[in-house]
Structures are given as C-alpha cells and as structure tokens.
Write an enzyme that holds these catalytic residues in place. Sequence first.
Site, mmCIF file in Angstrom:
data_model
loop_
_atom_site.group_PDB
_atom_site.id
_atom_site.type_symbol
_atom_site.label_atom_id
_atom_site.label_comp_id
_atom_site.label_asym_id
_atom_site.label_seq_id
_atom_site.Cartn_x
_atom_site.Cartn_y
_atom_site.Cartn_z
ATOM 1 N N THR A 257 84.054 78.126 14.001
ATOM 2 C CA THR A 257 84.602 78.612 13.748
ATOM 3 C C THR A 257 85.895 78.138 15.232
ATOM 4 O O THR A 257 85.272 77.890 16.091
ATOM 5 C CB THR A 257 85.606 79.499 13.468
ATOM 6 O OG1 THR A 257 86.570 79.363 12.904
ATOM 7 C CG2 THR A 257 85.140 80.636 13.667
ATOM 8 N N GLY B 33 83.018 82.578 16.517
ATOM 9 C CA GLY B 33 81.913 83.276 16.441
ATOM 10 C C GLY B 33 80.928 83.768 15.769
ATOM 11 O O GLY B 33 79.713 84.817 15.756
ATOM 12 N N GLY B 34 81.776 84.033 14.366
ATOM 13 C CA GLY B 34 80.527 85.121 13.344
ATOM 14 C C GLY B 34 80.550 86.086 13.672
ATOM 15 O O GLY B 34 82.138 87.379 13.528
#
Length: 528
Positions: free
Chosen positions: A343, A424-425
């Site tokens: 993202t 970065g999840g």
Amino acid sequence: MLHSAKGLNGCVSAPHLSAALAGRDILARGGTAIEAMVAAAATIAVVYPHMNGIGGDGFWIVQRPGEKPVGISACGRAAGLATPEWYAERGHVEAMPTRGPHAALTVPGTIAGWAKALAMVDASRRLPLAEILAAAIGYARDGMVVTGNQAETTAGKLAGLKDVPGFADIFLPGGRPPREGDVLTQLALARTLETLAAEGLDSYYRGSLAATHGAFLEAAGSPLRLSDLQRFDAEIVEPLSVELSAGTVFNMPPPTQGVSSLMILALFDRLKVGSAEGFDHLHGLIEATKQAFILRNAGLGDPDFMDTPAAGWLVAEALDSLHAKIDRRTALPWPHEAKPGDTIWMGAADKDGTTVSFIQSVFWEFGSGLTCPKTGVTFQNRGAGFSLTPGPNQLGPFRRPFHTLNPALAHLKDGRVMAYGTMGGEGQPQTQAAVFSRYAMYGQGLQQAVTAPRWLLGRTWGDVTTTLKLEDRFPPELVAELKAGGHDVEIIAPFSDAAGHAGAVVRHPSGVIEGASDPRADGGAMAF
C-alpha cells in the site's frame, strides 16, 4: 545529521516525489490539506501502480482545528454473489483466490473516500476537481518514469500476473516488464480521471464508469456486478483511541488492524522502557506486537460479526492482562498467522490547521491484476483476506474483509499533532510503533525516527519465513542480545522494502509544519 522538511504554509509527505509535489502544488494554490491529499492520492495511483490505485480501498483520519479527529472508511464490501458456495462451485474450497477475476470480489472504495473527504471542504473555497486531478491526468496521459521498485516488483510477480485479463496490455509494454527509467503511459486511466473530473466522483459508482466496470467485471468472471457498485458509499467513522504517557493516539476501527497498532503502543507504554534503541526498546515492542497480533488474528474482522467490539480490547483491564503476559527478557515462541499486503501512506497539513493521515491500497502488488482495458483500472484483491470458514472474517455478501490498512494520528501532550503511517501489511503496526516511539517517546528527530533501522516480525512481500527480520544497521551486540533472548533473527538489507515505506507530518503549536519521508521509497516531504 538528518533533516526534516519544515514550513509554515503546508507540508505533504508521500512515498513518491511526484505525489508529494502534486499535493504541495494544491496547497500553494490555496487548497486545503484534504484537497492536497486527493491530488496526491490520484497522482500516486498513476505513478506507483504496483502499490495502489483507484481500483482499491482507502482510509482517512482528518484532524480539523478545534474538532475531534474524523475517520473515513472507504472499505469496499464484498459482492452480493460472494459466498463460500459460489467459490466452492468454481474450485475454491480451502482458500480464497489471490489473482484474477475471482480475486476481484470487493467494491473499490477509495474514490468514494475522496468524495467524502472533499465534502468536508467549504464549497465556497473548494478547488475545481479538474484542478485537483490535473497532475494525475498529466502523468497518465504523457507518461511517468518507472521506478526501480515498480520494475523489480513487476518482474518478481510476473508469473502470477502476466495472464490475468488486461494486465499485460498496460503494465507489460512490449510484452515484458518495464525497466527502471522506462516511460509508461496509461491513456485509458487518463481518460478515466478526465471523466471523473467532468462528471464527478460519483460516476465511479453510479455513472458511466460504473456501467463500464459492471459489464467488464461480469464478463471477466468476477462476482461483482453493477448493483454492487451502485449500493456502495464510504462511511464516516469515529477513530479508536488510547491514552499514552506521550499523548492520545488515534487509529481506524475494524475491519482495519488499527486496534493492533494502538494495542502495541499501549502495551509498550506499560513497560516503561527508559531509553531507545537497546534490547528493552526492541524486545518490548516486538513482544507487545505478538500479544496484539494473537488477539487480532483470533477475533478481528467485519465489526458487524465480531464477538467483542475492538474498543473493548483497549480498556485498561484488557491491556493490563496482556501486559502481564510479556516476558521482559525472553521471546514468546512465534509464528502465528501473518497478514500480507502492500500500500502507500501519505500525510498532509495546511496553514489553517487541518492535518490528514491517509492510506490507499490494492492489497497485493497490482491487486488481483484484473485490469479493465477501457478504463485502465486494476481491481484490488482485498477479498483474498476473507476466510471460507466460520468466524468474524468469513466471506459473505456485502461483508467487509480484514484490512491491514491503518493510518495513524496522535495528539501529543505538548500540543503537537502527528500524522504518521506506512505501507507493509503485517509490518504496518510494527513500523508505526518504531516511528512513534522514537519520535514521541524518546525525542528523536522526525526524519531520524523514520530513517533509523527497523525490524519486521513475520512475513510480508511474499516472504515465507516468519523470523524476526532486522535491517543490517543494528549494532552486532544488540543483534546478539536479541538472539540470546530467544528471537529467531534474520538479517535483511540495510534499507529494505520489507521494513515499510513510512512517513510523518507534524504540526507544532508554533504553526511550524514538519514532514519526513522514507529513504526506502521514492518519495519526499515537501514543506513551504
């Protein structure tokens, strides 16, 4: 000595310099931080397409002077046809698909979020939408320079994307992944942005663009239909918050993992670690992360289907109980289930006192890969985060999937307002904790807090290992101490994408606005 950007009239931080410039230019023309953020969001959707796009979701926290922070949840809901039975009939019994038409099952929400945010701007001073979107249209029509990050990602994910309908025609010019420095044009996307400027953002859901997408998605085999687009709207929500010794921190409610980010900081605050960068700092944050993630993985999902509201996880008694489980010297065995995702985060502030924390994503790199040739829109695969088994994150019609996205904002006790976040999840809450603790708790400079070496517990960006990953800039003696404490350490590149692309914008009581951006990305912080 690392220096942040400072000014009095406004600031934008973004992981791509073109997006920061687009936002800065809107501020310079008298636009608000909200309008600057829409300009930056549209631009980065064009110039960083592997990380985000207008076929994805978005979340906002908006702080206006004298008001409480407001959240905007532009989280797309699942298609009305999206059930475990629908997927079982198509061969998906154990897990959700991650690429292709079947992975494009949630409505792209971010454009509706832009609309909700712009509605907060006084109509008498709002800039024309065509002006706000002009930079993005120009980059799509005239071309943008491919970054090394995009080139590497496209090549690395080629096997899963090259045969997805529509992807190769736009993102594999000449039949191959673009190289760093190549020029990529996206003419269909330019026309789409021009349509939005002319017809209004609602065209994406209830106008000509919706009709085009509805027909394309159905023909491609996605469960999404025109009716799913037509019924969708973003929501105004109240951010979750928690009190810390440094101030009050805000983040998004479920289905995002914002509560996890707040829990990590609240648990670490209870440890009362006296100084930064030593074993106590890193070990404390890592062990707080484990406690927050165990609870997150067990109970977080669509808030309509959670057994316990997320706000209940932030009450003092619940946090005290988790704090008591942290061993100050020994690591809790890991792994637990990891949450992937890519993202972008961006922040903005204007001279009138509005501060914005914003995040936008298509989930995995290039999302589902499914790309409409008429509009140039690549649809997210956020629905891959659903489960096919019972629980708060089970797939169902119009449900909201678990989201890694969580923009953060803080009110510090000395009057500073801090917007911060990262991509970065699984790493988002961890990187937020690193940046916030370094800056707000231990007094490091803003750019220093963003640039300093970071870590990642678990996997992201397609990694299969669930080790504690440390950037190769930590002192060897600290690495040895962490290993001795039971951490399964893996050393990664000194400035690794796995550690996120962070940023921050701070408004000081004096009126000074300060911004920092991440050297791991391709961006900058622009203040004037």
